[in-house]
Design a protein around this motif. Structure first.
Motif, mmCIF file in Angstrom:
data_model
loop_
_atom_site.group_PDB
_atom_site.id
_atom_site.type_symbol
_atom_site.label_atom_id
_atom_site.label_comp_id
_atom_site.label_asym_id
_atom_site.label_seq_id
_atom_site.Cartn_x
_atom_site.Cartn_y
_atom_site.Cartn_z
ATOM 1 N N CYS A 429 55.331 31.532 4.178
ATOM 2 C CA CYS A 429 54.367 31.198 4.135
ATOM 3 C C CYS A 429 54.062 29.854 5.711
ATOM 4 O O CYS A 429 53.064 30.368 6.195
ATOM 5 C CB CYS A 429 54.033 29.252 3.284
ATOM 6 S SG CYS A 429 54.296 27.989 3.627
ATOM 7 N N CYS A 434 59.026 24.687 2.637
ATOM 8 C CA CYS A 434 59.357 25.658 2.279
ATOM 9 C C CYS A 434 60.767 26.172 2.956
ATOM 10 O O CYS A 434 61.621 26.854 2.233
ATOM 11 C CB CYS A 434 58.105 27.058 1.868
ATOM 12 S SG CYS A 434 56.606 26.290 1.048
ATOM 13 N N CYS A 460 53.966 33.964 -0.307
ATOM 14 C CA CYS A 460 55.272 32.561 -0.361
ATOM 15 C C CYS A 460 56.214 32.792 -1.922
ATOM 16 O O CYS A 460 55.566 32.158 -2.918
ATOM 17 C CB CYS A 460 55.032 31.178 0.423
ATOM 18 S SG CYS A 460 56.261 30.662 0.271
ATOM 19 N N VAL A 462 58.153 30.836 -2.058
ATOM 20 C CA VAL A 462 58.940 29.748 -2.453
ATOM 21 C C VAL A 462 57.499 28.528 -3.139
ATOM 22 O O VAL A 462 57.629 28.568 -4.073
ATOM 23 C CB VAL A 462 59.172 28.678 -0.971
ATOM 24 C CG1 VAL A 462 59.550 27.143 -1.933
ATOM 25 C CG2 VAL A 462 60.311 29.433 -0.861
ATOM 26 N N CYS A 463 56.429 28.849 -2.301
ATOM 27 C CA CYS A 463 55.647 28.104 -2.480
ATOM 28 C C CYS A 463 54.179 28.317 -3.686
ATOM 29 O O CYS A 463 53.280 28.130 -4.031
ATOM 30 C CB CYS A 463 54.564 27.057 -1.732
ATOM 31 S SG CYS A 463 53.976 27.982 -0.646
#
Ligand SMILES: [Zn+2]
Length: 477
Positions: A429, A434, A460, A462-463
């Motif tokens: 992102c 992140c 993303c 991660v998120c």
């Protein structure tokens, strides 16, 4: 040089690296912690790197100059991010000639400030632009954890510094020098680097945008091998680098800086090296070809040596060495030159002489597979072809290794597994949180966002928010 075996790379990569440097006589430890002595063989490699880069810098319009080692402390303080980034690593001189100095002097960690100061004196009008200067020199960064070539208190490098009338020109310069580094790495060093842009967290202190070439080492860690920075008007404003434009209006310049250092030698060692030692790319190798005459009696010696000399003369366009030592065996010589990474060995024995051939052995391809016979006729031309083939094969081998160790994770868990032993090419992102979360969990950092980005970047990893870029995550040197 001893004949005790190196630790294998799989057994202890770090110890393998240290021993290769010592045993190939590239460098040695200095009496001051974290400093290195570059030995003649290592320096010859650096000179080859310099030669190839310098040619490219001049072909793109740059000139070399030399700026001082000492910089007034106040200069660094003029650019806020720059001083914040570098102050933990500064070496500062407070006493000179037995007297306390009025103003402490910094041993340059990089030269944007002093060069910016000089540019403000030299640049008056748009007619003075662009200024395209490079300097070859050394810098000091007081690093706590050091490794030879990769991170030492003092290292050698080049730093280019340019000033332009427009933003577009400065951005074009930044990208041009990234291309120069990429071309050098691939076509001279056979190191298949990935060019791209650094994240905000990873960029140079004081830059608007930093670009990098990232290389994968033999243990799959990443190594930043050269950088090119678009500095916007940050340094121009801090140092009043200004010019009168065609309409007689005072304008701030747009500046860039770009550098590649002796760290690149570390990249060569860890991209190509194997369990027998160093493997040097033929276009940079200080010795491209070693000729080993093989004889067991004076009679054989008399037969073989004239041919060895003849071969050495025929190959005078290359960097050739004839190993005519008599106190060591051919087997010892083979190991010795393998450790030093000489790309091509030519063996000449009595039978070869009878057959009018020489036996060649390619360093990157150990054993029988790398051996073949070449006729003595037209040898130079054949060897030229072989060296080019070796370059291509080394590049291909390193590229296949790299690509086999890059994976595209779809989940955060997969990302963390991937970076344990490879690079993750992931959707991101762009958020610092992140990036920090991944670093905290795995020690992997974002290495670069490749210049060619897909239209659909996904979400993303991660998120889960919409991604703004595809980025490489990896543990790095
Ligand atoms: Zn995110």
């Amino acid at each position: 040089m001893s004949n005790v075996k190196l630790p294998s790379r799989s057994e202890n990569y770090s110890e393998w690296y240290n021993q290769v440097i010592q045993r190939a006589e590239l460098a040695d430890y200095a009496p001051v912690r974290g400093c290195m002595v570059v030995r003649p063989y290592g320096w010859a490699l650096w000179e080859a790197i310099q030669r190839e880069l310098d040619q490219r810098f001049k072909a793109t319009g740059h000139s070399n100059a030399a700026f001082p080692l000492f910089i007034p402390m106040s200069f660094l303080e003029k650019e806020k991010e720059h001083v914040e980034g570098f102050s933990p690593e500064l070496a500062v001189v407070t006493v000179g000639g037995g007297e306390q100095l009025e103003e402490p002097l910094v041993v340059r960690p990089t030269s944007e400030t002093i060069i910016g100061y000089m540019y403000s004196k030299w640049i008056k009008s748009y007619r003075d632009l662009p200024v395209l200067i490079n300097q070859w020199g050394n810098v000091v960064r007081w690093e706590m954890r050091t490794r030879m070539f990769l991170r030492t208190l003092e290292f050698y490098w080049q730093e280019g510094h340019t000033a332009h009338a427009t933003e577009a020109e400065a951005i074009a310069e930044t990208r041009q020098m990234l291309d120069v580094y990429t071309d050098f790495a691939i076509n001279e060093a056979a190191v298949p680097v990935i060019p791209g842009r650094k994240s905000e967290t990873e960029k140079f202190a004081g830059a608007i945008a930093s670009y990098t070439i990232e290389a994968m080492m033999g243990d799959t860690k990443a190594l930043q091998a050269g950088t090119s920075h678009f500095l916007g008007q940050n340094f121009a404003k801090a140092f009043e680098i200004q010019y009168l434009d065609a309409g007689n209006q005072l304008q701030h310049c747009w500046t860039t800086s770009w550098g590649l250092s002796t760290r690149f030698i570390g990249a060569i060692i860890m991209t190509h090296g194997d369990d027998q030692g160093l493997v040097l790319p033929p276009r940079l190798a200080p010795i491209q070809i070693v000729v080993v005459p093989i004889f067991r009696s004076d009679e054989e010696r008399a037969k073989v040596m004239p041919v060895a000399d003849q071969v050495s003369q025929a190959l005078s366009a290359f960097r050739v060495k004839v190993d005519d030592r008599t106190e060591v065996t051919p087997g010892f010589k083979f190991n010795d030159w393998e450790m030093r990474g000489v790309p091509l060995r030519i063996e000449i024995g009595p039978k070869d002489v009878d057959n009018g051939v020489v036996t060649i052995a390619r360093r990157y391809l150990p054993g029988k597979a790398g051996k073949s016979a070449l006729a003595l006729d037209n040898l130079a031309q054949q060897i030229g072809v072989v060296l080019d083939e070796i370059h291509d094969a080394m590049l291909d081998k390193a590229t296949r290794f790299r690509d086999a160790n890059i994976h595209e994770p779809n989940t955060y868990a997969e990302l963390l597994t991937t970076v344990e032993n490879g690079w993750a090419y992931a959707s991101w992102c762009g958020g610092k949180d992140c990036e920090a979360k991944v670093k905290e969990a795995s020690k992997a950092t974002t290495r670069c966002m490749p210049l060619d980005q897909p239209e659909d970047k996904g979400v993303c990893v991660v998120c889960g928010k919409p991604a703004t870029a595809k980025v490489y995550f990896a543990r790095a040197y």
